[in-house]
Structure formats: C-alpha cells, structure tokens
Design a protein around this motif. Structure first.
Motif, PDB file in Angstrom:
ATOM      1  N   ARG A 132      -9.411  -7.460  28.449  1.00  0.00           N
ATOM      2  CA  ARG A 132      -8.286  -6.525  28.382  1.00  0.00           C
ATOM      3  C   ARG A 132      -7.092  -7.219  27.746  1.00  0.00           C
ATOM      4  O   ARG A 132      -6.741  -8.345  28.128  1.00  0.00           O
ATOM      5  CB  ARG A 132      -7.931  -6.032  29.785  1.00  0.00           C
ATOM      6  CG  ARG A 132      -6.779  -5.047  29.820  1.00  0.00           C
ATOM      7  CD  ARG A 132      -6.515  -4.553  31.226  1.00  0.00           C
ATOM      8  NE  ARG A 132      -7.619  -3.737  31.742  1.00  0.00           N
ATOM      9  CZ  ARG A 132      -7.623  -3.196  32.954  1.00  0.00           C
ATOM     10  NH1 ARG A 132      -6.602  -3.380  33.776  1.00  0.00           N
ATOM     11  NH2 ARG A 132      -8.644  -2.482  33.364  1.00  0.00           N
TER      12      ARG A 132
ATOM     13  N   LEU B 142      -3.037  -6.730  26.739  1.00  0.00           N
ATOM     14  CA  LEU B 142      -1.794  -5.978  26.933  1.00  0.00           C
ATOM     15  C   LEU B 142      -0.949  -6.100  25.668  1.00  0.00           C
ATOM     16  O   LEU B 142      -0.553  -7.202  25.281  1.00  0.00           O
ATOM     17  CB  LEU B 142      -1.022  -6.537  28.137  1.00  0.00           C
ATOM     18  CG  LEU B 142       0.362  -5.904  28.386  1.00  0.00           C
ATOM     19  CD1 LEU B 142       0.242  -4.402  28.617  1.00  0.00           C
ATOM     20  CD2 LEU B 142       1.043  -6.569  29.580  1.00  0.00           C
TER      21      LEU B 142
ATOM     22  N   ILE C 132      -5.575  -9.161  33.172  1.00  0.00           N
ATOM     23  CA  ILE C 132      -5.159  -9.223  31.769  1.00  0.00           C
ATOM     24  C   ILE C 132      -5.653 -10.538  31.170  1.00  0.00           C
ATOM     25  O   ILE C 132      -5.378 -11.624  31.696  1.00  0.00           O
ATOM     26  CB  ILE C 132      -3.624  -9.134  31.624  1.00  0.00           C
ATOM     27  CG1 ILE C 132      -3.109  -7.841  32.267  1.00  0.00           C
ATOM     28  CG2 ILE C 132      -3.215  -9.186  30.164  1.00  0.00           C
ATOM     29  CD1 ILE C 132      -3.637  -6.577  31.627  1.00  0.00           C
TER      30      ILE C 132
ATOM     31  N   VAL D 236      -1.849 -11.328  26.275  1.00  0.00           N
ATOM     32  CA  VAL D 236      -0.656 -10.497  26.095  1.00  0.00           C
ATOM     33  C   VAL D 236      -0.158 -10.691  24.664  1.00  0.00           C
ATOM     34  O   VAL D 236       0.115 -11.820  24.240  1.00  0.00           O
ATOM     35  CB  VAL D 236       0.459 -10.887  27.083  1.00  0.00           C
ATOM     36  CG1 VAL D 236       1.698 -10.011  26.852  1.00  0.00           C
ATOM     37  CG2 VAL D 236      -0.033 -10.742  28.515  1.00  0.00           C
TER      38      VAL D 236
END
Length: 904
Positions: free
Chosen positions: A7, A9, A53, A56
């Motif tokens: 994942r 962000l 997460i 980023v």
C-alpha cells in the motif's frame, strides 16, 4: 510486479499529479491511497494505521500542513516507514536534509524526487527498491527488539551460568566486593588474585588507582554505565599476554557487576600485523594516479573496506565518505549500481572483470580482481578505476582525422590548405587537381609573381582584398569570392571560393587557411546566356504587335510592353502599378482577378486562354474587343502571370496564336532553366555544408558532448535535405521530359522483393507487418523508375499505418493489363483529396497538421512515372479493414500498366 497488498500513501494537493501517480502505481501492481492535503494524510494514517503503509509519496509544498510537517508527524509514529519527498519549486536542499534524518537524528536512508516524475523503468525501480528497503528496516528493528529481549533473559541467567563459563569471570555486588569466582579465573591460564569478599577495584586494580579500568568499573557499580571494556596486558615470563576486561551490570534487578576476562593476544597480534600491512598499503595506494577500492561481502550487501588513490581526489570523493559504507548508499543511479554490483560480485566469486564507465564528461576504465588468502579462498575484492579520458579523446581525434582526410580526398569539390607562414600549399585534393590541372608541387614551384598571373587581371584586386579579410576574420567565419583562375591548360575558369581560418599559431596568428572551390564556369556562362536571352526577349516583347503584361499575386501589373500601352490608351510606363481589373472585366470580390488568383495554385504547366472575345476597358472609359491568354512564369523566385492580349481580328488572332505558342514555350524553357540553376546552386551549398559540419565536428571533440551531439543531428538534417532535394530534382526532370525510359522485361516479384528489402527495417521499427501474394507477372518498364514507384508507395503506406497494422501487396492481370495493389490499414485518404495528392507539393491533412512528415513530392513522382509507362494510378478506401476508429479502413493504391509493349 509488486505484491497486491503493498500500500502506497500518495499525498499531493495537485489533482493531476495524484491521478498520474495513481495510474502508474496501479500499473506497477501497488495499492495507492490518495490524500489531497497533509491533514487528510494524517487522518488516513490514524484510520488505517501507519504499520499498514509500505511507502509514502509526499509533496513538499502544500497549503496547511506542508510535506515537512507531515514527515515529522509520520516519523514520530514510525521512524522506519519509507518516505519519498516530491519537490518542484521547493528547496531541494531542505528536502534532502529532512529525508536523510529521522526524528531521532539517525540516518533515514530515504529518497526525494524533483518533478516531473521520471518515466519507466527508473520510477518503478525507485518505488520497488524504497519499499523493499523499508520492509528490511522494519524487519531489522523487530529483530533488534527480539534480540534485546533475549539479551535481557540471558543477563538474568548470567549469574547461574557464571561457573560454566570457559573464560575467567567473577560476580561483584553493588559495593564492588567479590561474590563468586569461576574456576577459569583461578586456573593456571589466568591465576587471578581476587578472593571472595575482596574489594575488587581496590584489591586487584590497586596498582593503577584512578586508571580507566578502575574508573569504568566504579561507573558500572554506581549505575552511571551499563558496561565498559578495557584492554590490558599481563606479563608471563618475558612476554605479554593481552586481555580484555569487560564489566556489565547484571539484569534481573540485582545490583552489582559481572567482570569477565578474555585472552585476546592472538587477536591483538593479528590486528597489529593488519595495521602495519594496511599502513604500507595506504602509503602505496595514496600515490596511485588511479582510485583503488577494496570491498567485501556483508550478507546480501557489499561494503567498501578501503579506499585510497589520487584518482579519488580528482573525482571529488573522500575516503571518509566511502569506507565502511554500502555500495547501495554510494551509487544512487540504478544503472551505475547495477554495473558496480555485477563487477564486484564477479570479483568476490573469483573472476576478474573490466568495463568502461562514462561520468560527467570523463571516461574511466574499471578493473576488479579477487584477493585470496594463503589457502586460496577469496576474502576481499579490489577495484582499480583509471581515468582514460585523454586516451579515448586521442582515439576519437585520430578517427575523426582519418574520416576528415578521407572526406577531403573523395570530396566532389576542390579543397586546399594554404600555409600563410611558409607561403605554400600544404594540401590539395584530387578534385582540385582535376579542376585546375595544377598539382600541389607545381603550384609551390611558382614564385609569388608567377602565382599572381594565375588570377585574371580584372580579378586580382578582389582576390587580394578577399585574402586580407580572411586574415582579419574570426575562427569559423566563411569568406566567399568569385574570380577567374588560369588552369594548367591555359584556359580561364570561373571558380567560387569559400575560405576560413584553419589553424593558428601559439600567438594567435593565422597559420593556415582552408578553402573550398567549385568550378562555376558552366554556370556563369549559362547565367550570361540567360541575361542575353532576357535582353533579346525584352526587345522581342517591344517588337510584338500583341500586348503583353506581367501580373503579380495581388493582381497588379508589374511589366507591360508598348503594344499593351497603345491598346488601352495609356502613356508609356503608365500601366505599371495599375490593377488588372481596371482594364479587364474579370475582377472578383477581393479586387483580384479570379483567373489570376487560381493560376497561382495551378501546376507549373498551367495555361489558359479566353473563349471568344472579351470587352476590355480603355483609359478613357471606352471598350476594345480582345482575346486573352494566361501563362504562369517564375522570375528570381517570384511567381508571375503573363497575359498575352490581342485585338480580336482574324489576322491578329492568327498572329496571337503563333505568339502565344512561342511565348509559352519560351516561358517554359526559362522556368525550367531557372529551377535547374537554383537546384545546382543548392546542391553545391549542401555539399559544402556537409564538409563544414564535418570540420566543426572534429573541432568540437574538445568541447562539450552536447555540442558534438548537435553537430551529428545537423548532419542528419543535411542528409534529409539531400534526400528531399533529389526527389525534387527527379520531379523536375520528369516534368521537363528528360526522363528517358529504358524498357526491359520486368517481373513483379523481383520489383516487390527489392522494394520490401529496402523498407523492411523501417516496417519492423514501426511494428508493421508486410504481406504479399506469390503471383508473378511480366510487363515492359524501366527498372530503376518502377522500383522508385513501389518503394515510394511502400514508404507512404508504412508512414500512414499505425503500429500493429499491416501492408498487403497483390498482383493480377485483367484484359492485357497488370494491376498492382498496395493496401494499408492506416487513416485512408479523404474523397476530396484523392486527385490532389498526386499534384506536386500538395500535402494531405495528416501531413499539414504535422502528425506525419512529408513534402508532397513522392506521390507526384509516382503518378508521372506511371503515366510515362502508359498506365494510370488511383486510390480508394480499404473497406475490408474498416473499423469504428478508422471507417475508411485504410487506403488501396492501384497501378494499372500495359503488359505488352516490348520485343521478346
């Protein structure tokens, strides 16, 4: 491909950037989570948890919370989550500072990117490597925490295991008194003097009160330190044995200290030998002109263990910045890291390697070799990097010199190099010798006075002035002059010379001059003949009874003969500047004669005459019956329309017809002569430009690489200009009737095969498949011209067919004529353009919009060659390949040629 659960962000206040990153991350197999601001990003983190997460992507400048604010908030929750800062107008140095520090001050190992975002594969490699590094750091942190817990458990049991330790050890209480001693402490190998109940710091370290050992031990006992280590030596006979004293506080709540002694004599001796060896190696490597780097394996990574050499300083590197660091930290670019990793691992596997590496305008030779111990095992690797830029440039200069010399020798125009200092010719090529008849040795044997006689008396002053201008010019300036030169056969020849400074001495004075010469004798004589012809035509025009006027594109009369002035009642010269629609009843809405306006868009051979008698207006307002004939001509690059105006009588009509035919033929000849003359001049200029670019390229080798690249691109432009120029010449020759057919029996399979062989590479590059039937038909034709026809049609089909399409060729015979069809799956030809695409210089909508390059000459050449063979060509839709996106399905060009017409 990344796992689906990874994942990412994405935090950016620009919707376009978020959408672009969302699409590219999904394409790479990641699961993007989008946030339009810093506040939204922190809300997402609170909602899903930062541990879910994996990466980023953070914009630096945003309204509200900036990227730096979000970064610090994220670091407070999880110092190991990987972050890539995106910066466009922000401070790169500020972004770099924050990305390389965690909130606790330790190195962060993160990245930052400057917008625009790089394309694949660099972007995908950076995302993947950053996520992998973050996962590795999180796993490392978890492992460290587990190890710490295990260490705590081990320390709790250390007291129980003290007796079983193989090395001397004892247990002290908080006051420093000995509570337990193991057997190794009192054994013959150590013979410690401390007994149970002794004050260990006072009893055993009393010889050195206040020493580092005693101070460190007191610090552990008082809780100021958790542990400390001290090296000392004990004398055994004539020799010293080295020991390491290590004290630490026991865990489990009990105060005191555990003191251990380790025999490190062998380790100290080994380190001393290594120190001396490294000192000698450092002294040797520091004076190497190259850069020497030693490296070793560190798990899955490779670390630099030694770096020395003058080559490091030349490259702006420091030893402190390299030793002990991973190659992944030193080489940030994926391509550089790949090369270094491959060559280092090959050396650690026992195989030497070698490759060249270019960086910031320098070229380096990189050699790696394995380092083995006495048993032959590879323990380290050695990399030596040598700067070979000077050697490579010398090789390039030699290659350029060889190419230049070859170009000079085989050039199609004369070249000579004149040494100003020595007053002699250094070089003349074969073309110069053929052009003048003089060899370099013969010219150098002439005295200065004899050499002056080779210039025509009327041109000597101009030549001397030309030479003075060269000596005063700057490098790269080209000085031109035309003069007559006496050949070895004692015949005067007109030459066009272009000279430039070729070389200067150390004082900056001109040493030699490079000159290019073109024999323009035939051209000059042709221009003189043209001027004589123009004078004769002027006299003829004045002697004609018919009126003759020349009109420009605005419909204004620019020339008129005496008969025209008399016919319309104007004084001599009064018709110049008068709009044609003042005397002819042909004016349109814009004040320009429609027939004249249409003439400027018509083919070169356009000619029209009036049907019947027209009523023209005289200066006094009356009318006069006339007949009119219009012909387009070109004069000095300007297109004009010539109007032949005759009085409408039988005798005048006959004379008008004769004069019109003569003028039309003369206008055609003059137009053809002008076009051929301009093409001849442009051909010479293109050849000279090609050689000048070669000379500039040789000089720019010492300059920046992008300058050399620009010259190479310029040479490509010249090649393209030359190709277009040849096609224009072919069209003009065909229009002028100079294309003589050499009919021989031709076979369609041979023609198609030869044309496909020339365009197959282009088709593969565009991803286009070419198919053809195996039918083979014989017909009479000119081999060279028919190959040009098929090659042009193939190139046209490939150019207008998108990647993944195909071009199909078929052959058939119908009623004694051969039909050759070339069908593509491109955009097709609109109905209103199907006849105009065969006009010279006409370009379709796709070409005019710039989507497909073209000059509008190829199909015109094809149509005229087919017409010369007694055939015809047309285009229609490829309906069999029609789609919703391309309803026309592409285009089918059909050539129809007679099968008979040659003697078998």
């Amino acid at each position: 491909m990344a796992p689906a659960q990874s994942r990412v962000l994405v935090v950016d206040d620009t919707p376009g950037v978020r959408d672009m990153l969302d699409a590219r991350l999904r394409q790479l197999g990641y699961q993007p989570v989008l946030a339009e601001s810093g506040e939204a990003a922190l809300a997402i983190v609170d909602d899903v948890g930062l541990e879910t997460i994996d990466l980023v992507l953070l914009d630096q400048e945003m309204p509200g919370l900036s990227g730096i604010d979000v970064l610090e908030a994220v670091r407070r929750q999880d110092s190991e989550v990987p972050v890539i800062m995106l910066t466009a107008h922000g401070s790169t140095s500020l972004a770099a500072e924050f990305m390389r520090r965690r909130s606790d001050g330790r190195p962060g190992g993160q990245e930052f990117l400057e917008k625009p975002i790089p394309r694949e594969p660099l972007f995908g490699t950076l995302i993947r490597s950053t996520i992998e590094a973050g996962v590795a750091r999180r796993r490392t942190a978890a492992a460290e925490a587990a190890m710490q817990r295990l260490q705590d458990e081990l320390n709790a049991e250390r007291q129980l295991l003290l007796d079983s330790l193989p090395y001397p050890a004892l247990l002290l209480d908080a006051a420093g008194r000995v509570r337990k001693v193991n057997l190794a402490y009192t054994g013959p190998g150590f013979r410690g003097t401390a007994s149970l109940g002794d004050d260990y710091p006072a009893a055993c370290l009393r010889q050195t009160p206040g020493s580092p050992a005693a101070t460190g031990l007191r610090s552990v006992l008082t809780g100021r330190l958790d542990s400390f280590t001290h090296l000392y030596a004990k004398k055994h006979g004539r020799y010293h044995r080295w020991w390491r004293l290590h004290a630490c506080r026991p865990h489990g709540g009990q105060p005191g200290a555990i003191v251990s002694h380790f025999d490190i004599s062998i380790e100290v001796e080994t380190q001393e030998r290594l120190r001396k060896t490294k000192q000698r190696l450092t002294t040797l490597a520091a004076h190497l002109p190259a850069a020497a780097v030693m490296f070793s394996a560190d798990g899955d990574d490779i670390r630099i263990t030694f770096a020395r050499g003058a080559g490091l300083e030349d490259a702006g590197l420091q030893v402190s910045a390299m030793e002990g660091r991973s190659i992944r930290e030193l080489f940030l670019y994926p391509e550089d890291l790949r090369k270094v990793d491959t060559s280092y691992r090959q050396a650690l596997a026992g195989e030497p390697s070698e490759y060249e590496h270019a960086n910031q305008g320098r070229v380096y030779l990189v050699r790696t070799v394995p380092i083995r111990d006495d048993a032959g095992k590879v323990v380290e690797g050695l990399c030596v990097t040598t700067d070979i830029t000077s050697l490579k440039k010398a090789q390039e200069r030699l290659l350029k010199s060889e190419r230049f010399a070859k170009g000079v020798i085989t050039s199609s125009f004369g070249i000579r190099v004149f040494n100003v200092k020595q007053g002699c010719l250094e070089l003349v090529n074969d073309q110069y010798t053929r052009m003048t008849g003089w060899t370099r040795e013969q010219l150098n044997a002439l005295s200065a006075q004899e050499f002056q006689t080779l210039y025509h008396p009327e041109d000597r002053a101009r030549v001397e002035s030309h030479f003075d201008r060269i000596l005063a010019s700057e490098d790269g300036t080209v000085i031109e002059v035309k003069y007559r030169f006496l050949g070895f056969d004692r015949q005067w020849r007109w030459v066009h010379a272009r000279d430039t400074v070729y070389e200067r001495d150390d004082d900056g004075q001109v040493q030699s001059v490079l000159g290019f010469f073109v024999d323009i004798t035939a051209q000059t004589e042709a221009e003189q003949a043209r001027r004589n012809l123009a004078d004769k035509q002027a006299h003829l025009l004045e002697g004609l009874r018919e009126g003759v006027v020349l009109v420009d594109g605005d419909g204004t009369i620019v020339t008129a003969n005496r008969a025209a002035h008399e016919l319309f009642g104007y004084a001599s010269g009064a018709l110049i500047g008068v709009p044609l629609d003042d005397i002819l009843p042909l004016a349109g809405t814009k004040g320009v004669c429609p027939a004249i306006n249409a003439f400027f868009e018509a083919p070169v051979s356009a000619h029209v005459r009036s049907d019947g008698v027209l009523q023209a207006r005289t200066r006094t307002g009356g009318t006069v019956p006339i007949s009119l004939s219009l012909t387009r001509v070109s004069e000095n690059g300007t297109t004009l329309v010539m109007a032949l105006i005759s009085d409408a009588t039988a005798e005048e009509a006959r004379r008008r017809a004769e004069g019109r035919a003569w003028m039309a033929e003369e206008a055609r000849r003059v137009a053809e002569a002008l076009v051929l003359n301009v093409m001849h001049q442009l051909g010479n200029f293109l050849q000279e430009l090609y050689v000048f670019l070669g000379l500039t390229e040789r000089r720019l080798v010492k300059g920046k690489p992008n300058a050399l690249e620009a010259v190479v691109l310029a040479r490509g432009v010249v090649d393209n200009m030359g190709h277009s120029f040849e096609r224009m010449q072919a069209l003009v020759r065909i229009e002028a009737g100079e294309a003589d057919l050499k009919l021989v029996p031709l076979w369609t399979a041979d023609l198609i095969g030869e044309a496909i062989g020339e365009v197959a590479q282009i088709a593969r590059e565009h991803g286009i498949e070419i198919g053809f039937s195996d039918s083979d038909v014989s017909f009479p034709g000119d081999a060279g011209l028919m190959v040009e026809v098929i090659r042009n049609l193939f190139s046209n089909a490939i150019k207008f067919t998108p990647p993944g399409g195909h071009v199909q060729v078929s052959v058939a015979t119908v009623e004694g004529r051969v039909l050759l069809r070339i069908a593509d799956t491109g955009c097709g030809v609109p109905t209103n353009e199907r006849e105009r695409i065969f006009h010279p210089l006409y370009r379709g909508i796709e070409v005019r919009d710039g989507r497909v390059p073209g000059t509008g000459v190829g199909l015109a050449i094809v149509e005229r060659i087919v017409r010369l063979h007694g055939g015809r060509i047309w285009v229609e839709d490829n309906t069999a390949a029609a789609t919703a996106e391309h309803p026309r399905g592409g285009a089918i060009f059909t050539i129809e040629l007679p099968v008979q017409g040659w003697d078998s």
